[in-house]
Write a protein that holds these residues in place. Structure first.
Motif, short mmCIF file in Angstrom:
data_model
loop_
_atom_site.label_atom_id
_atom_site.label_comp_id
_atom_site.label_asym_id
_atom_site.label_seq_id
_atom_site.Cartn_x
_atom_site.Cartn_y
_atom_site.Cartn_z
N SER A 9 0.81 -1.23 0.00
CA SER A 9 0.00 0.00 0.00
C SER A 9 0.84 1.27 0.00
O SER A 9 0.32 2.35 -0.27
CB SER A 9 -0.93 0.01 1.23
N ASP A 10 2.12 1.13 0.32
CA ASP A 10 2.99 2.31 0.37
C ASP A 10 4.43 1.82 0.31
O ASP A 10 4.72 0.65 0.63
CB ASP A 10 2.75 3.10 1.66
N ALA A 11 5.33 2.67 -0.10
CA ALA A 11 6.75 2.32 -0.17
C ALA A 11 7.58 3.57 0.08
O ALA A 11 7.23 4.67 -0.36
CB ALA A 11 7.09 1.72 -1.53
N GLU A 12 8.69 3.38 0.79
CA GLU A 12 9.59 4.51 1.08
C GLU A 12 10.97 3.99 1.43
O GLU A 12 11.11 3.13 2.31
CB GLU A 12 9.02 5.34 2.23
N ASP A 13 11.98 4.47 0.73
CA ASP A 13 13.38 4.17 1.03
C ASP A 13 13.67 2.68 1.14
O ASP A 13 14.41 2.23 2.02
CB ASP A 13 13.81 4.86 2.33
N GLY A 14 13.08 1.88 0.26
CA GLY A 14 13.35 0.45 0.25
C GLY A 14 12.46 -0.37 1.17
O GLY A 14 12.56 -1.60 1.21
N TRP A 15 11.57 0.29 1.91
CA TRP A 15 10.63 -0.39 2.81
C TRP A 15 9.23 -0.33 2.22
O TRP A 15 8.91 0.59 1.46
CB TRP A 15 10.63 0.28 4.19
N VAL A 16 8.39 -1.30 2.58
CA VAL A 16 7.02 -1.29 2.09
C VAL A 16 6.05 -1.45 3.26
O VAL A 16 6.38 -2.01 4.30
CB VAL A 16 6.76 -2.41 1.06
N LEU A 17 4.85 -0.92 3.05
CA LEU A 17 3.73 -1.13 3.95
C LEU A 17 2.77 -2.10 3.26
O LEU A 17 2.42 -1.91 2.11
CB LEU A 17 3.00 0.19 4.23
N MET A 18 2.37 -3.16 3.98
CA MET A 18 1.48 -4.15 3.40
C MET A 18 0.18 -4.18 4.20
O MET A 18 0.21 -4.17 5.44
CB MET A 18 2.14 -5.53 3.38
N THR A 19 -0.93 -4.21 3.48
CA THR A 19 -2.24 -4.18 4.14
C THR A 19 -3.16 -5.21 3.51
O THR A 19 -2.97 -5.65 2.37
CB THR A 19 -2.89 -2.78 4.04
N ALA A 20 -4.18 -5.57 4.28
CA ALA A 20 -5.23 -6.46 3.77
C ALA A 20 -6.52 -6.17 4.51
O ALA A 20 -6.49 -5.79 5.68
CB ALA A 20 -4.83 -7.92 3.96
N ARG A 21 -7.63 -6.36 3.84
CA ARG A 21 -8.93 -6.30 4.50
C ARG A 21 -9.50 -7.72 4.44
O ARG A 21 -9.64 -8.32 3.38
CB ARG A 21 -9.88 -5.33 3.79
N LEU A 22 -9.81 -8.24 5.62
CA LEU A 22 -10.33 -9.59 5.68
C LEU A 22 -11.78 -9.64 5.21
O LEU A 22 -12.52 -8.65 5.33
CB LEU A 22 -10.22 -10.14 7.10
N ALA A 23 -12.15 -10.77 4.67
CA ALA A 23 -13.51 -10.93 4.15
C ALA A 23 -14.52 -10.73 5.25
O ALA A 23 -14.33 -11.16 6.39
CB ALA A 23 -13.65 -12.32 3.54
#
Length: 302
Positions: free
Chosen positions: A285-299
């Motif tokens: 969902s986002d990225a900065e300086d080689g790092w990422v943010l990961m997200t999910a919405r459960l069913a």
């Protein structure tokens, strides 16, 4: 104040540093690359909240501060007399000017912009005029001051959610809370009944202190405090523990709830997707300086 400067190979950095601090009354010890600003300079860094992969460089410069010149002289003499320290060299011993170390340290931490309206501001700084929401947070022992991309991305995600989604955050879990910064950020954006947990008792206390300083009500404790399910689960740790904790963290997310994970390098994103695939579909969902943010919405089972 007197500074003793030593040159040491990598193998001696740790034992010499320990001897200086634990036996020879050094006030502080810093380690630098002796080849800095040359072609031989090497990058040496670790992931957030973790130690560097090595204690020093192939050729390291150790700088030890002492209150008295006699202490520095004695330290150098005793170290050079040790057989195991035969490769150690003394570079210099000199008096250093007194400084306002508190003010010098404070000057290194400026307000951090998360969004134009949302800022993290140390207690000794004025609040920026454009700031509408502020977390007051000073650097401390617990990880999470807003200066690292992983923390900024988590807070940015929280701040950018619409009112409808925020209204669902009746219960929030911050797993691996550190300083409590994510829990506090969620509270400032409408979250209620917040549980912040960490394996480090010092982090738990830091979270409670920071929450009080920001007028936020939450519960903080060890991981067993987390119970049942939450519409929002936040975890800014590291990729390896995030993979191991996949069943636990995914199990804490309520149907239709959000899972927000950080502490992940770009190259580790596919590993995380695979680890959480039995429960949810993670996305970057986002990225900065080689790092990422990961997200999910459960069913939503309803």
């Amino acid at each position: 104040m007197f500074e003793l400067v030593l040159r040491a190979p990598e193998t001696l950095v740790e034992p010499v540093s320990e001897a200086l601090m634990e036996e020879l009354e050094a006030l502080s010890v810093s380690v630098e690359d002796a080849d800095v600003n040359t072609e031989a300079e090497q990058a040496l860094f670790g992931e957030p909240g973790m130690p560097a992969p090595k204690s020093g460089w192939q050729r390291s410069t150790l700088k030890a501060l002492f209150a008295q010149e006699a202490q520095a002289t004695e330290a150098a003499t005793l170290l050079l007399a040790q057989e195991w320290a035969s490769e150690l060299q003394v570079q210099s011993l000199q008096e250093v000017a007194d400084q306002d170390w508190v003010r010098l340290t404070q000057s290194q931490f400026a307000p951090v912009e998360i969004t134009p309206a949302f800022w993290i501001v140390p207690s000794w700084h004025e609040t920026p005029q454009q700031a509408q929401q502020v977390i007051r947070l000073d650097p401390g022992l617990a990880f999470g001051t807003g200066t690292h991309p992983t923390t900024r991305m988590c807070l940015r995600w929280i701040a950018r959610q619409d009112a409808e989604r925020r209204a669902r955050w009746q219960r929030v879990l911050d797993y691996g809370c550190g300083s409590g910064i994510l829990a506090i950020g969620a509270a400032l954006h409408g979250a209620r009944e917040i549980d912040a947990v960490d394996i480090d008792p010092a982090a738990v206390q830091s979270t409670l202190d920071n929450a009080q300083a920001n007028g936020v009500t939450l519960r903080a404790g060890l991981p067993e405090l987390a119970q049942e399910q939450y519409p929002l689960v936040l975890a800014n740790i590291l990729a390896t523990p995030l993979k191991l904790l996949a069943p636990l963290l995914a199990g804490h997310v309520a149907p239709g709830g959000d899972l927000v994970l950080a502490g992940i390098l770009e190259r580790q994103a596919d590993e995380l997707k695979a680890a959480y695939a039995p429960w949810c579909e993670l996305q970057v969902s986002d990225a900065e300086d080689g790092w990422v943010l990961m997200t999910a919405r459960l069913a939503d089972q309803g």
